[in-house]
Design an enzyme around this catalytic site. Sequence first.
Site, PDB file in Angstrom:
ATOM      1  N   ASP A  14      13.982  20.066 -23.119  1.00 22.37           N
ATOM      2  CA  ASP A  14      13.647  19.358 -24.359  1.00 22.37           C
ATOM      3  C   ASP A  14      14.891  18.849 -25.094  1.00 22.37           C
ATOM      4  OD1 ASP A  14      11.033  20.259 -23.769  1.00 22.37           O
ATOM      5  OD2 ASP A  14      11.336  22.085 -24.931  1.00 22.37           O
ATOM      6  N   GLU A 179       3.342  14.097 -26.875  1.00 20.24           N
ATOM      7  CA  GLU A 179       4.125  15.079 -27.633  1.00 20.24           C
ATOM      8  C   GLU A 179       5.578  14.621 -27.678  1.00 20.24           C
ATOM      9  OE1 GLU A 179       4.095  18.828 -25.502  1.00 20.24           O
ATOM     10  OE2 GLU A 179       4.093  17.785 -23.582  1.00 20.24           O
TER      11      GLU A 179
END
Length: 525
Positions: A14, A179
């Site tokens: 991420d 997302e």
Amino acid sequence: MMIQNPILRGFCPDPSIIRVGEDYYIATSTFEWWPGVRLFHSRDLQNWEQIPSPLRRKSQLDMVGDPTSGGVWAPCLSYDGKRFFLIYTDVKTKKGRYYNTHNYLVYTDDIYGDWSEPVYLNSIGFDPSLFHDTDDRKYLINMVNGFKGILVQELDAENYRLIGERKKVYNGSGIGCTEGPHMYHIGDYYYLLVAEGGTGYDHCVTMARSKSIWGPFETAPENPIVTSDMSDMNALQKCGHGDITDTPDGEWYLVHLCSRPLNGQRWCTLGRETAIQKMYWDRDGWLRLAAGGSYAGRETEAPAGSSLDLTKGNQSVSFFDDFTENTLHLRYNSPRCDYGDFTDLSSRPGYLRIKGQESMNSLHHVSLIAVRQQTVCAEAETAMEFNPSYPEQLAGLTYMYDAMNFYVLGKTVNEAGEAVLTLIKSDQGVVTDEMEPVRIPASGAIRLRARVGEDGTQVTFYYDTGDDNWQQAGVPLTTEIMTDEHCRGFTGAHFGMYVHDMTGLSLTADFDYFSMEAEENEKAM
């Protein structure tokens, strides 16, 4: 010159990237591992140095009781020209219909220094990001739990509180599981970069744009802009969750998470890592891979004029610590709690003393100091002194993924009070003995070793009771229980030093050193 991927090896997912002058910084997720959020610095996009984590105080992050692969998800690092900001989620539950996801903001004027106390933002979803517009206004970009779209809400630039309308501006491209949103104002457009497809083998990066931050957003016609070639398991897999930056010379790069499956199988012991791709803007104003197509590459072109020191490589994967410093190295992590609560470097100089607490399967207070595995084949070793009196006291070397999936080669005593070495396995919470207990001396040092060799699919443990005669402990064991796929997790395998004392007497073990080595043919992978 080519940059080799991944640029951050072993459990660094991420990525969020920024550039400040000629300096680049990346923040990555840490989930239930303390301290919260890993930060890295580079000046060439290839070689990265870990710098102090921003979340180092319990007042900033209390993860006691957080589930496996809960905790800190998808931080967003940003800079408004004067101050650094970090947005992060603390995930308290992630099962079934209900996700409890609390979002916070911290800030600092010195990225190497202390960060502020957290400002609570909301709990409506995870993966929020902070966007600084060209008119100095700030906005929180937020997905909605249940993957119900992307929200925008203004953040007061003075007191960092959410103000005004919260509006859904994008439902996703149609791929699903939208997302990880990031917003950019480039030229006439607001660009929205999102992760879609779920953080598995269908993962990807997609893009949309609008003339207004409030929408409507049009989806890029050739999405995804980055994804994986699933027909080739030797290629980077699970590529998605991206963020972009420019260089001082106006070139563009995208960082994203990726995985490297073992030997062509769908086994990822190294978790999700960080890779980088050179990008360009096409004639229609959409971001595209400079190499063409949409498949992420094992290497990418370095910035123009770059003089990469390819002998230096990324942060060294080999590591040795003899505990002669006053503080623990930045590489160390502990589950959920500050390792300062149970470690001591001063009582016995040159040794790390660890105080035993709860067992490894606890979600609360576990005495484990660990380093993430960064190469498919690796070897970890330590030496310790430990004098248990009860079977509920154990110390040793662990190879572990999370609280439910681990191996421990440890010293304890049997019911007769005799010192023994035991090898235990936990597979999704089911604990078994993997060898008959071996009688060992009651006192003195013992050396312990774990080696993941060959193709990375097996781990073998060894021990030496002091005569430099290494003995194999049990048989080679599968590493499948260290994979994202088996554990259904988001982290990666770790080697570490571990002590538990379930009597409540807080017995300590003294560790003389800790080392981790990559296999020779693995150092460049």
